[in-house]
Enzyme design. Structure first.
Site, PDB file in Angstrom:
ATOM      1  N   ASP A 142      53.548  29.523  34.511  1.00  0.00           N
ATOM      2  CA  ASP A 142      52.882  29.264  36.012  1.00  0.00           C
ATOM      3  C   ASP A 142      52.009  27.390  35.358  1.00  0.00           C
ATOM      4  OD1 ASP A 142      50.073  31.373  37.520  1.00  0.00           O
ATOM      5  OD2 ASP A 142      51.251  28.919  38.226  1.00  0.00           O
TER       6      ASP A 142
HETATM    7  C1  GLC Z   1      50.169  28.456  41.195  1.00  0.00           C
HETATM    8  C2  GLC Z   1      49.681  29.669  40.851  1.00  0.00           C
HETATM    9  C3  GLC Z   1      50.841  29.997  41.019  1.00  0.00           C
HETATM   10  C4  GLC Z   1      52.101  29.821  42.025  1.00  0.00           C
HETATM   11  C5  GLC Z   1      52.534  28.323  40.730  1.00  0.00           C
HETATM   12  C6  GLC Z   1      53.040  27.663  41.678  1.00  0.00           C
HETATM   13  O1  GLC Z   1      49.088  27.165  40.541  1.00  0.00           O
HETATM   14  O2  GLC Z   1      48.648  30.729  40.097  1.00  0.00           O
HETATM   15  O3  GLC Z   1      50.402  31.684  41.542  1.00  0.00           O
HETATM   16  O4  GLC Z   1      53.122  30.673  41.312  1.00  0.00           O
HETATM   17  O5  GLC Z   1      51.083  27.393  40.985  1.00  0.00           O
HETATM   18  O6  GLC Z   1      52.166  27.311  42.466  1.00  0.00           O
END
Ligand code: GLC
Length: 717
Positions: free
Chosen positions: A262
């Site tokens: 993430d």
């Molecule tokens: C965010 C979220 C995740 C998302 C990623 C890309 O922090 O936790 O669900 O897909 O970043 O945007």
């Protein structure tokens, strides 16, 4: 590309090529000042040549971004490996359907699959080939703002909806499909106190019996990507948690897809206190077989050094890179990197009639009728209605995580009502949806028009982005100004119907006790206005069933239906009971239970029976029940099957959803609904953490929500 050709590509890559392939940068990090790269990628030391070799780019979702990548990085540097665009395509790409917490209330897996397929189609012609969805975090605490992206509190519903999402997004990996991601693995929704990114701590029983099943279902449905969560599990951040990322995911489940961290999760391991520096982060994440680092560059900084030190091997690096090459190959990106798409193709697909029709159906089927004393459906010819509230004449009824979906494409509820309603409609906003709004100046006008009509339709609820990432709440009540508006209106008109717009369960007993009806629209998406009008005037009967419990007070949280019995269950919720698992100042029971939702008709259940009251492993029995539409319009009902395992090697929940069937019945029509009960349905991870069913007595329940007590006992012998 054949495996041999992919191997040849891998063999032709330098070590830097391979490491850049494992790195993903958000497109917003590419600041361009007259062609010169600036922004975070510049600070990280990326050259233009580096950028053209990045494996994936995050959230480059519009024409100019994609053309930029094509012209300035791919063609210009003769990239041999297409850069894939990964994007947050959640409840729609250009055509928004309801937030997933709402769509889960449809209990309709085909509808869910169709919606994801639609989102994939629109996203794929905008250059996207991988989505960061679907989110299958199980959630029992609505204080956590990301509940809006989830399928709610039930493992089985999460399995069914998660798998449907994966099928919808991925299809046969064709031109209009995208690779789908199961996220956030695992336990993110169990953050203590509902506070985003907070500590997660649970037993392996709860992990395996409650939180892992939706992820396993996604992997079994063929999910190609998995995203570890920000949180810890058993004390270790998921991004470097070998027990979960290798032992269970890779070895026990055999997942050979791509794992992507993430956003910024890598260096957060230092903040967690697990790694002491970025080199240790890179090593531990790589050792946990995380294939792509999102938005940071520890792999770029340290993998080469770790290779030279012999801490990691080229074979490990090749295995990780090859997983990504195979995925790109599966998506056909070597032949078509999806950077060239025609404006005319976009216009043909974006928000096309077919997509709008699907979004309308999804919004209608997701709505949950929480209360109705018979005032709904409204008579299309009723002489006068006042629409009041911050959502009534509002285009932004999409909720959070809407990618390229725009409120500009939405027709507000008020206009949709005017399209179909013959009588006089008046409108006043009354107040804003801000949680800290205390401007009462709009109330007078609202009360004025409320006093002059037969029926008031009042919209209450949240602001669209108040349920989302980083939006945990201490209080699930409506803003006081909305209660004030309601109370002032009630002084002049008792005929109030409430439309609720929200991304999470709210504590609305103060509303429930005072109004005639409550229709929960969640955040209904691009066609939410039309769906609301169709439901208000009875063109369709609401059929949604809550995917998540609505507590009476936030103090009850976490509160969920599939709880354990405890040794001292409360015998009477209406009064103080000494020395029991209860409260001296309020009830245990929620306001609305999981699986709850009313209809414009009454459904009558009868003749619940089992084909036998005992069976052995390998056999099954059939549960059947008659369901009748005792109303005067056609309507859908979600018939639910719950099972209680009365005794086990570990304690078992008082009820667990094990099946559901959605049926459409004409007025007076009766239908037999059947479920097959077998050993698999009764299986769980027991005291020895082995998976299987345990012999003993069980209770089967059927009904229209999890509170049903319509039951029959049976035995596994
Ligand atoms: C965010 C979220 C995740 C998302 C990623 C890309 O922090 O936790 O669900 O897909 O970043 O945007």
């Amino acid at each position: 590309m054949t495996e041999k050709e992919l191997q040849a590509i891998l063999d032709g890559m330098t070590t830097e090529d391979k490491i850049l392939q494992l790195t993903q940068m958000p497109y917003v990090y590419f600041k361009k000042d007259g062609g010169e790269i600036t922004g975070p990628v510049k600070e990280m030391g990326f050259s233009e040549a580096d950028i053209s070799r990045l494996g994936t780019i995050l959230n480059a979702r519009n024409q100019s971004a994609v053309t930029d990548l094509l012209e300035n990085y791919q063609l210009k540097n003769g990239a041999k490996i297409p850069m894939a665009i990964m994007a947050d395509v959640t409840h729609g790409f250009k055509t928004a359907f309801p937030i997933w917490l709402g769509l889960a209330c449809s209990f309709d897996e085909q509808l869910a699959e169709n919606c994801s397929k639609m989102a994939a189609t629109e996203a794929s012609v905008a250059g996207v080939s991988m989505t960061c969805s679907t989110m299958v975090d199980l959630v029992r605490d609505p204080r956590w703002g990301r509940v809006m992206e989830s399928f709610g509190e039930d493992p089985y519903l999460g399995e069914v909806m998660g798998a449907a999402n994966i099928r919808g997004f991925q299809g046969n990996f064709g031109r209009y499909n995208v690779a789908a991601c199961a996220k956030h693995y695992v336990g993110y929704g169990a953050c203590e106190a509902g506070r985003d990114y907070n500590t997660v701590d649970m037993s392996e029983y709860t992990l395996r019996n409650v939180y892992l099943p939706p992820f396993k279902a996604c992997i079994e449905a063929g999910a190609q990507i998995l995203m570890p969560a920000f949180n810890i599990m058993f004390g270790v951040p998921m991004t470097m948690n070998n027990k979960l990322m290798v032992d269970i995911l890779r070895e026990e489940w055999g997942f050979n897809g791509v794992t992507v961290s993430d956003y910024n999760a890598f260096p957060e391991a230092i903040t967690h206190g697990l790694a002491q520096n970025e080199k240790e982060v890179a090593y531990k994440a790589f050792d946990a077989e995380v294939d792509i680092e999102m938005a940071t560059a520890t792999y770029v900084k340290y993998l080469k050094e770790l290779l030279q030190e012999g801490k990691i091997s080229m074979a490990q690096l090749d295995k990780s890179v090859m997983r990504q090459l195979k995925l790109k190959n599966k998506l056909g990106l070597f032949e078509n990197p999806r950077y060239s798409y025609s404006e005319e193709e976009k216009q043909k697909l974006f928000l096309c009639e077919e997509h709008r029709a699907l979004a309308l159906t999804a919004a209608e089927e997701s709505a949950v009728l929480l209360k109705n004393d018979g005032v709904l459906p409204l008579d299309i010819n009723t002489e006068s209605i006042a629409f009041i509230g911050p959502h009534a004449n509002e285009k932004n009824i999409l909720g959070a995580w809407v990618t390229e979906c725009s409120p500009d494409d939405v027709t507000p509820v008020l206009d949709c009502v005017k399209d179909v309603y013959k009588g006089r409609v008046s409108y006043a906003k009354g107040c804003s949806w801000d949680i800290d709004d205390c401007d009462e100046s709009g109330i007078k006008e609202a009360v004025e028009i409320a006093s002059k009509v037969k029926t008031v339709v009042l919209t209450l609820g949240e602001a669209p982005n108040d349920s989302s990432e980083g939006c945990s709440k201490l209080n699930l009540d409506l803003p006081e100004i909305q209660y004030k508006l309601l109370d002032e209106i009630l002084k002049v008109n008792k005929n109030v119907v409430v439309l609720l717009f929200t991304g999470r369960p709210l504590t609305i007993k103060r509303v429930h006790d005072k109004v005639r009806a409550i229709l929960n629209m969640w955040w209904p998406g691009t066609e939410g206005g039309r769906a609301t009008a169709n439901l208000l005037f009875g063109k369709k009967s609401p059929c949604g069933k809550l995917s998540m419990t609505f507590p009476i007070t936030v103090a009850q949280c976490p509160v969920y239906y599939n709880h354990f019995n405890t040794g001292r269950p409360r015998s009477d919720d209406s009064k103080r009971v000494p020395f029991c698992s209860g409260y001296i100042d309020g009830p245990n029971k929620p306001l609305y239970p999981f699986g709850y939702g009313l209809s414009y008709v009454k459904f009558e259940y009868s003749n619940f029976s089992l084909s036998a009251n005992k069976f052995t492993a390998g056999e099954s029995i059939k549960a059947s029940v008659l369901v009748k539409n005792a109303g005067n319009i056609e309507a859908k009902e979600v018939v639910q099957l719950y099972i209680r395992d009365e005794f086990g090697s570990i304690v078992r929940p008082v009820k667990e959803l094990k099946g559901f069937k959605k049926i459409l019945l004409n007025p007076g029509e009766e239908q037999e609904v059947c479920f097959e009960i077998d050993e698999k349905m009764l299986s769980f991870y027991g005291a020895d953490l082995k998976y299987g069913a345990e012999k003993g007595t069980f209770i089967a329940f059927v009904g229209s929500n999890s509170d049903t007590d319509y039951s029959i006992k049976f035995e596994l012998i």
